[in-house]
Design a protein around this motif. Sequence first.
Motif, PDB file in Angstrom:
ATOM      1  N   MET A 171      29.808  50.688  37.050  1.00  0.00           N
ATOM      2  CA  MET A 171      30.319  49.448  37.596  1.00  0.00           C
ATOM      3  C   MET A 171      29.482  48.282  37.097  1.00  0.00           C
ATOM      4  SD  MET A 171      30.879  48.613  41.576  1.00  0.00           S
ATOM      5  CE  MET A 171      30.238  47.097  42.177  1.00  0.00           C
ATOM      6  N   GLU A 172      30.143  47.282  36.587  1.00  0.00           N
ATOM      7  CA  GLU A 172      29.454  46.107  36.065  1.00  0.00           C
ATOM      8  C   GLU A 172      29.198  45.115  37.193  1.00  0.00           C
ATOM      9  OE1 GLU A 172      30.377  42.467  33.056  1.00  0.00           O
ATOM     10  OE2 GLU A 172      31.227  44.415  32.587  1.00  0.00           O
ATOM     11  N   ILE A 173      27.993  44.611  37.237  1.00  0.00           N
ATOM     12  CA  ILE A 173      27.623  43.628  38.253  1.00  0.00           C
ATOM     13  C   ILE A 173      27.727  42.244  37.633  1.00  0.00           C
ATOM     14  CG2 ILE A 173      25.742  42.760  39.671  1.00  0.00           C
ATOM     15  CD1 ILE A 173      24.725  45.596  39.905  1.00  0.00           C
ATOM     16  N   HIS A 174      28.456  41.353  38.305  1.00  0.00           N
ATOM     17  CA  HIS A 174      28.607  39.977  37.828  1.00  0.00           C
ATOM     18  C   HIS A 174      27.861  39.039  38.771  1.00  0.00           C
ATOM     19  CE1 HIS A 174      30.223  36.311  36.201  1.00  0.00           C
ATOM     20  NE2 HIS A 174      30.628  35.973  37.420  1.00  0.00           N
ATOM     21  N   VAL A 175      26.924  38.295  38.210  1.00  0.00           N
ATOM     22  CA  VAL A 175      26.178  37.298  38.979  1.00  0.00           C
ATOM     23  C   VAL A 175      26.463  35.933  38.375  1.00  0.00           C
ATOM     24  CG1 VAL A 175      23.875  36.449  39.551  1.00  0.00           C
ATOM     25  CG2 VAL A 175      24.343  38.890  39.654  1.00  0.00           C
TER      26      VAL A 175
END
Length: 140
Positions: A1-5
């Motif tokens: 899962m890619e984390i977007h900040v």
Amino acid sequence: MEIHVNYFAVIAGAILSMIIGAIWYGPVFGKKWMEIIGVDPADEEARKKMQKTAGPLYLAQFLLTLFQVLVLAHLIADTSRVGGLERALWIWAAFVIPTMAGAVMWTNQNSTLKWSRFLIQGGYQLVIFTVFGLLLQFWK
């Protein structure tokens, strides 16, 4: 899962904390805060001395808050079960308040000043964590 900040939201949160802090520890609770830390508001020389040495402290506080918002952003982005506000408030309640309470309880101040310090600082942290949580939840 890619984390977007959203790094713009992180920077905005740190800037907002400084603005809120200036209001919180200025017009809202400034007089009481000066009493708690032992500064006479009428003593112009002491106030000028504090202001003269404050620059590096503001920079350090900004960088620490920037780091705080960045970590919170990663924690919020890495969850699908709770929103940013809820995550921020749990972190405030579980980590900020107990740490602050421990630091305040073990001072040599009288009980009234201890409680005043705790409520002013804890209230400020509640406000900025609410702002951080909402900002990071809705500005993705």
